[in-house]
Design a protein around this motif. Structure first.
Motif, mmCIF file in Angstrom:
data_model
loop_
_atom_site.group_PDB
_atom_site.id
_atom_site.type_symbol
_atom_site.label_atom_id
_atom_site.label_comp_id
_atom_site.label_asym_id
_atom_site.label_seq_id
_atom_site.Cartn_x
_atom_site.Cartn_y
_atom_site.Cartn_z
ATOM 1 N N ALA A 195 39.323 7.453 41.215
ATOM 2 C CA ALA A 195 39.815 8.891 42.068
ATOM 3 C C ALA A 195 39.436 9.407 43.028
ATOM 4 O O ALA A 195 38.964 8.936 44.046
ATOM 5 N N SER A 196 40.615 9.887 43.665
ATOM 6 C CA SER A 196 40.893 10.116 44.856
ATOM 7 C C SER A 196 41.446 12.375 44.972
ATOM 8 O O SER A 196 42.433 11.650 44.411
ATOM 9 N N PRO A 197 40.691 12.793 45.969
ATOM 10 C CA PRO A 197 38.899 12.876 45.990
ATOM 11 C C PRO A 197 38.760 12.524 45.627
ATOM 12 O O PRO A 197 38.663 13.154 44.551
ATOM 13 N N PRO A 198 37.286 11.818 45.690
ATOM 14 C CA PRO A 198 36.117 11.659 44.238
ATOM 15 C C PRO A 198 35.488 13.143 43.929
ATOM 16 O O PRO A 198 35.219 12.856 42.878
ATOM 17 N N THR A 199 35.720 14.183 43.939
ATOM 18 C CA THR A 199 34.616 14.965 43.829
ATOM 19 C C THR A 199 35.685 16.444 43.251
ATOM 20 O O THR A 199 34.775 17.014 42.649
ATOM 21 N N ALA A 200 36.433 16.642 43.058
ATOM 22 C CA ALA A 200 37.620 16.886 42.410
ATOM 23 C C ALA A 200 37.720 17.194 41.537
ATOM 24 O O ALA A 200 36.958 16.213 41.258
ATOM 25 N N VAL A 201 38.005 18.224 40.972
ATOM 26 C CA VAL A 201 38.620 18.040 39.261
ATOM 27 C C VAL A 201 40.317 17.013 38.587
ATOM 28 O O VAL A 201 41.210 17.627 39.739
ATOM 29 N N HIS A 202 40.037 16.298 38.348
ATOM 30 C CA HIS A 202 41.113 15.437 37.786
ATOM 31 C C HIS A 202 41.919 16.095 36.605
ATOM 32 O O HIS A 202 41.575 14.942 35.560
ATOM 33 N N VAL A 203 42.526 16.853 36.208
ATOM 34 C CA VAL A 203 42.886 16.754 34.968
ATOM 35 C C VAL A 203 44.179 15.489 34.542
ATOM 36 O O VAL A 203 43.987 15.682 33.402
ATOM 37 N N LYS A 204 45.230 15.555 35.624
ATOM 38 C CA LYS A 204 45.807 14.185 34.902
ATOM 39 C C LYS A 204 44.941 12.745 34.227
ATOM 40 O O LYS A 204 45.183 12.123 33.448
ATOM 41 N N HIS A 205 43.924 12.693 34.634
ATOM 42 C CA HIS A 205 42.524 11.775 33.990
ATOM 43 C C HIS A 205 42.079 11.897 33.262
ATOM 44 O O HIS A 205 42.103 11.067 32.022
ATOM 45 N N ALA A 206 41.630 13.672 33.525
ATOM 46 C CA ALA A 206 41.516 13.737 31.707
ATOM 47 C C ALA A 206 42.429 13.729 30.724
ATOM 48 O O ALA A 206 41.711 13.124 29.876
#
Length: 70
Positions: free
Chosen positions: A37-48
């Motif tokens: 993921a990029s940026p690596p420390t943000a919340v990634h709703v699409k991945h979830a």
């Protein structure tokens, strides 16, 4: 007709569902580095959402392939 359900596929579907559920929760936690993921420390709703969808598909697969009593 003989029961053709394989208990190994049932257990594998459950294991993959649990791992996908954990991965979905992992991508919702802010502040920790996320793999792929990029940026690596943000919340990634699409991945979830993707991992939650995989978990649902695996649960459905487990229900379809569950061993039945003779």
């Amino acid at each position: 007709m003989k029961n053709s359900s394989n208990p190994t596929v049932f257990v594998l579907a459950i294991v993959v569902a649990i791992v996908a559920l954990i991965a979905g929760i992992y991508y919702l936690i802010p502040g920790i580095p996320h793999v792929l993921a990029s940026p690596p420390t943000a919340v990634h709703v699409k991945h979830a959402v993707l991992f939650f969808a995989i978990a649902i598909i695996c649960v459905i697969g487990a229900l379809v392939t569950r061993p039945r009593a003779a």
